[in-house]
Design an enzyme around this catalytic site. Structure first.
Site, PDB file in Angstrom:
ATOM      1  N   ASP A  30       5.986  -1.784   0.011  1.00 28.76           N
ATOM      2  CA  ASP A  30       4.582  -1.608  -0.352  1.00 28.76           C
ATOM      3  C   ASP A  30       3.813  -2.903  -0.072  1.00 28.76           C
ATOM      4  O   ASP A  30       4.116  -3.956  -0.656  1.00 28.76           O
ATOM      5  CB  ASP A  30       4.491  -1.247  -1.835  1.00 28.76           C
ATOM      6  CG  ASP A  30       3.156  -0.636  -2.211  1.00 28.76           C
ATOM      7  OD1 ASP A  30       2.256  -0.597  -1.356  1.00 28.76           O
ATOM      8  OD2 ASP A  30       3.005  -0.198  -3.364  1.00 28.76           O
ATOM      9  N   ASP A  31       2.840  -2.835   0.822  1.00 25.45           N
ATOM     10  CA  ASP A  31       1.987  -3.985   1.161  1.00 25.45           C
ATOM     11  C   ASP A  31       2.786  -5.165   1.721  1.00 25.45           C
ATOM     12  O   ASP A  31       2.420  -6.328   1.502  1.00 25.45           O
ATOM     13  CB  ASP A  31       1.195  -4.463  -0.064  1.00 25.45           C
ATOM     14  CG  ASP A  31       0.093  -3.506  -0.472  1.00 25.45           C
ATOM     15  OD1 ASP A  31      -0.014  -2.415   0.134  1.00 25.45           O
ATOM     16  OD2 ASP A  31      -0.664  -3.825  -1.406  1.00 25.45           O
ATOM     17  N   CYS A  70      -2.439   2.927   1.114  1.00 27.92           N
ATOM     18  CA  CYS A  70      -1.190   3.570   0.688  1.00 27.92           C
ATOM     19  C   CYS A  70      -1.096   5.088   0.861  1.00 27.92           C
ATOM     20  O   CYS A  70      -0.230   5.574   1.584  1.00 27.92           O
ATOM     21  CB  CYS A  70      -0.920   3.235  -0.778  1.00 27.92           C
ATOM     22  SG  CYS A  70      -0.773   1.478  -1.130  1.00 27.92           S
ATOM     23  N   ARG A  74       1.446   7.283   3.436  1.00 30.50           N
ATOM     24  CA  ARG A  74       2.612   7.993   2.899  1.00 30.50           C
ATOM     25  C   ARG A  74       2.577   9.474   3.252  1.00 30.50           C
ATOM     26  O   ARG A  74       3.622  10.095   3.498  1.00 30.50           O
ATOM     27  CB  ARG A  74       2.694   7.789   1.379  1.00 30.50           C
ATOM     28  CG  ARG A  74       3.029   6.357   1.028  1.00 30.50           C
ATOM     29  CD  ARG A  74       2.755   5.973  -0.421  1.00 30.50           C
ATOM     30  NE  ARG A  74       2.800   4.524  -0.523  1.00 30.50           N
ATOM     31  CZ  ARG A  74       3.902   3.819  -0.795  1.00 30.50           C
ATOM     32  NH1 ARG A  74       5.042   4.444  -1.023  1.00 30.50           N
ATOM     33  NH2 ARG A  74       3.865   2.506  -0.837  1.00 30.50           N
ATOM     34  N   LYS A 124       7.843   4.639  -5.714  1.00 35.51           N
ATOM     35  CA  LYS A 124       6.413   4.976  -5.719  1.00 35.51           C
ATOM     36  C   LYS A 124       6.140   6.226  -4.887  1.00 35.51           C
ATOM     37  O   LYS A 124       6.475   6.275  -3.708  1.00 35.51           O
ATOM     38  CB  LYS A 124       5.639   3.778  -5.162  1.00 35.51           C
ATOM     39  CG  LYS A 124       4.140   4.017  -5.012  1.00 35.51           C
ATOM     40  CD  LYS A 124       3.463   2.770  -4.468  1.00 35.51           C
ATOM     41  CE  LYS A 124       2.007   3.042  -4.135  1.00 35.51           C
ATOM     42  NZ  LYS A 124       1.307   1.846  -3.634  1.00 35.51           N
ATOM     43  N   HIS A 126       2.727   8.217  -4.994  1.00 37.92           N
ATOM     44  CA  HIS A 126       1.336   7.981  -4.601  1.00 37.92           C
ATOM     45  C   HIS A 126       0.742   9.076  -3.727  1.00 37.92           C
ATOM     46  O   HIS A 126      -0.113   8.828  -2.872  1.00 37.92           O
ATOM     47  CB  HIS A 126       1.177   6.622  -3.914  1.00 37.92           C
ATOM     48  CG  HIS A 126      -0.154   6.000  -4.234  1.00 37.92           C
ATOM     49  ND1 HIS A 126      -0.542   4.755  -3.806  1.00 37.92           N
ATOM     50  CD2 HIS A 126      -1.211   6.482  -4.956  1.00 37.92           C
ATOM     51  CE1 HIS A 126      -1.754   4.481  -4.244  1.00 37.92           C
ATOM     52  NE2 HIS A 126      -2.179   5.507  -4.951  1.00 37.92           N
ATOM     53  N   SER A 151       0.473   3.326  -7.710  1.00 40.82           N
ATOM     54  CA  SER A 151       0.641   1.876  -7.632  1.00 40.82           C
ATOM     55  C   SER A 151       0.706   1.258  -9.029  1.00 40.82           C
ATOM     56  O   SER A 151       0.074   1.744  -9.976  1.00 40.82           O
ATOM     57  CB  SER A 151      -0.516   1.243  -6.854  1.00 40.82           C
ATOM     58  OG  SER A 151      -0.533   1.698  -5.525  1.00 40.82           O
ATOM     59  N   HIS A 228       3.557  -4.893  -3.800  1.00 37.64           N
ATOM     60  CA  HIS A 228       2.173  -4.623  -4.194  1.00 37.64           C
ATOM     61  C   HIS A 228       1.768  -5.531  -5.346  1.00 37.64           C
ATOM     62  O   HIS A 228       2.573  -5.841  -6.216  1.00 37.64           O
ATOM     63  CB  HIS A 228       2.055  -3.147  -4.612  1.00 37.64           C
ATOM     64  CG  HIS A 228       0.657  -2.627  -4.660  1.00 37.64           C
ATOM     65  ND1 HIS A 228      -0.238  -2.978  -5.647  1.00 37.64           N
ATOM     66  CD2 HIS A 228      -0.013  -1.754  -3.854  1.00 37.64           C
ATOM     67  CE1 HIS A 228      -1.382  -2.351  -5.448  1.00 37.64           C
ATOM     68  NE2 HIS A 228      -1.278  -1.603  -4.361  1.00 37.64           N
ATOM     69  N   ASP A 280       4.247   0.382   4.223  1.00 38.88           N
ATOM     70  CA  ASP A 280       3.193   1.401   4.247  1.00 38.88           C
ATOM     71  C   ASP A 280       1.907   0.939   4.920  1.00 38.88           C
ATOM     72  O   ASP A 280       1.132   1.741   5.427  1.00 38.88           O
ATOM     73  CB  ASP A 280       2.900   1.917   2.829  1.00 38.88           C
ATOM     74  CG  ASP A 280       2.361   0.839   1.896  1.00 38.88           C
ATOM     75  OD1 ASP A 280       2.477  -0.365   2.211  1.00 38.88           O
ATOM     76  OD2 ASP A 280       1.830   1.200   0.812  1.00 38.88           O
ATOM     77  N   ASN A 281       1.647  -0.364   4.917  1.00 39.98           N
ATOM     78  CA  ASN A 281       0.453  -0.924   5.561  1.00 39.98           C
ATOM     79  C   ASN A 281       0.580  -2.441   5.540  1.00 39.98           C
ATOM     80  O   ASN A 281       1.599  -2.981   5.094  1.00 39.98           O
ATOM     81  CB  ASN A 281      -0.838  -0.471   4.864  1.00 39.98           C
ATOM     82  CG  ASN A 281      -0.806  -0.565   3.355  1.00 39.98           C
ATOM     83  OD1 ASN A 281      -0.810   0.456   2.659  1.00 39.98           O
ATOM     84  ND2 ASN A 281      -0.753  -1.773   2.813  1.00 39.98           N
ATOM     85  N   LYS A 301      -4.451  -5.649   4.965  1.00 36.42           N
ATOM     86  CA  LYS A 301      -4.624  -4.333   4.334  1.00 36.42           C
ATOM     87  C   LYS A 301      -6.099  -3.941   4.299  1.00 36.42           C
ATOM     88  O   LYS A 301      -6.974  -4.760   4.021  1.00 36.42           O
ATOM     89  CB  LYS A 301      -4.054  -4.376   2.915  1.00 36.42           C
ATOM     90  CG  LYS A 301      -4.151  -3.068   2.161  1.00 36.42           C
ATOM     91  CD  LYS A 301      -3.505  -3.177   0.780  1.00 36.42           C
ATOM     92  CE  LYS A 301      -3.605  -1.852   0.034  1.00 36.42           C
ATOM     93  NZ  LYS A 301      -2.938  -1.919  -1.298  1.00 36.42           N
TER      94      LYS A 301
END
Length: 458
Positions: A30-31, A70, A74, A124, A126, A151, A228, A280-281, A301
């Protein structure tokens, strides 16, 4: 006669081995930025387990998420479809959202379940909860779920580091505390961030052990909460990194990765397990140095510049994937058809998908079927369409827009919230092989760039 029987048994064993379906583990950070891992050049990060995976696997240098945030990314990962098809936009689902990934969407988990796989997600989600839990993973093809459904900044978070250090960054006040679901029931509330990674690791490794013991092919989607904001870490990892709180969180993520690989080894399924790791990004920079790092890529992001959507990615499968790195284009949407091909389940889906099979790149060291990458903003609008497109080595920006995910003092004004939504006429053109940081826009009024722009516009 005895020799003949032995030959027949050996043949049957070989056939069974060839026909057995591989286990599939998809790890989604995540991130985590393109420049955050040691294997992608960060000078002070440590991640020995991901380093080992990169040494034994195939590193992608041109791998993309479909969104700079996010929830849309996903949805694309699990459906093989851009967010403008699934309707998962604008922005992300929050703890108060009543919607979710439409139940009409076909996920990779649902198709694998039909093909005889046992499917699980840890971490996660989301992609929505719903008023009656209707959007949880167990209604989207997953047999098992354990995790926080959004998140970890979407709820109060008073303690993030051992023993009682407060959290860095914004957490949402005045809402219920983060729940940990098991299937469709809340089993912990509030979530304990100091033990959350251990909870996730125990669930993931237990899932693998049970499936391996039953000789059941499985799909595990390991969706880390790390890295994150606000970062968090247990006693074992608080203060463990010279990189600070982000480094502590990354160390804990890497430990979770290591526990999964240790279980793969212990269960004797190394030769029949495909593992893919990505993010994810791009990294969040709202807390400046406490956020991630996009390396030499521009912005992060929330942006359709490279730093927002190009992410680290590593594929691993001993004796199937040749270790090394590839410059071929690939994206998260490509995992959907690739995984279903590995599971021999490509005849099960009926919707239009945007992904292409990555098998030639993964297993044959051949060219990618993908020649283009589409860049949609956080809030796509039909009247605007794509913000940017990459075709082979060239990228065209039709629109750019800053956002509030950067500190006001961020040096690149194009990334800040003060950078208004701008239509570029002529569009901005970059050669990403020569200029991955998108610093030198090419003159599209002269040859050969005028012709290149016209070709892409078609």
């Amino acid at each position: 006669m005895e020799l003949k029987l032995m030959t027949i048994c050996a043949f049957i064993s070989l056939v069974n081995c060839q026909l057995s379906k591989p286990n599939i583990i998809l790890m989604f950070a995540d991130d985590l930025g393109w420049g955050d891992l040691p294997s992608y050049g960060h000078p002070t990060s440590t991640a020995p387990n991901l380093d080992k995976m990169a040494q034994e696997g195939l590193r992608f240098m041109n791998f993309y998420s479909t969104s700079p945030v996010c929830s849309p990314s996903r949805s694309s990962l699990l459906t093989g479809r851009y967010q403008v098809r699934t309707g998962v936009y604008p922005g992300v689902f929050t703890c108060g959202s009543i919607g979710g990934l439409p139940l009409s969407e076909e996920t990779v988990a649902g198709h694998l379940k039909k093909a005889g796989y046992h499917t699980g997600i840890v971490g996660k989600w989301h992609l929505g909860v719903g008023e009656n839990n209707e959007y949880l993973p167990t209604n989207h093809g997953f047999d098992y779920y354990l995790g926080i459904p959004y998140s970890n900044d979407m709820c109060p978070c008073p303690v993030c580091f051992y023993p009682n250090q407060s959290c860095n960054g914004y957490c949402l006040p005045g809402v219920p505390s983060c729940p940990v679901y098991e299937n469709d029931k809340i089993i912990h509330q509030p979530a304990d961030f100091l033990t959350l990674s251990q909870t996730y690791s125990t669930a993931a490794t237990g899932f693998i052990q049970e499936m391996a013991g039953n000789k059941q092919p499985f799909f595990l989607y390991m969706a880390f909460q790390h890295t994150h904001l606000p970062q968090f870490a247990s006693k074992m990892f608080t203060g463990s990194s010279v990189r600070g709180t982000f480094g502590d969180a990354l160390n804990e993520l890497d430990w979770e990765v290591g526990q999964i690989f240790k279980t793969i080894e212990n269960e004797g399924i190394r030769e029949n397990t495909f593992v893919f790791f990505t993010s994810d990004n791009g990294p969040s920079l709202v807390e400046a140095s406490r956020g991630g790092n996009a390396g030499l890529l521009r912005c992060a992001k929330g942006s359709t510049f490279e730093g927002g959507m190009r992410v680290p990615a590593v594929a691993w499968w001993p004796n199937k994937i040749t270790p090394g790195r590839t410059l071929e284009l690939a994206a998260t949407v490509d995992l959907f058809p690739t995984i279903l091909k590995l599971a021999r389940a490509t005849n099960l889906y009926h919707k239009i998908i945007d992904g292409v099979d990555m098998s030639a790149v993964l297993f044959e060291n051949k060219l990618s079927l993908r020649e283009s990458i589409m860049y949609y903003p956080v809030d796509p609008k039909p009247e605007e369409g794509l913000f940017a497109i990459r075709h082979k080595e060239y990228k065209v920006h039709y629109y750019t827009h800053g956002n509030g995910m950067y500190p006001s003092f961020y040096p690149d004004e194009m990334c800040r919230s003060s950078a208004n939504r701008t239509k570029h006429d002529p569009p901005l053109l970059y050669n990403l092989n020569h200029d991955p940081g998108e610093l030198d826009s090419l003159n599209t009024t002269v040859s050969p760039y005028k012709g290149i722009l016209n070709e892409i516009d078609k």
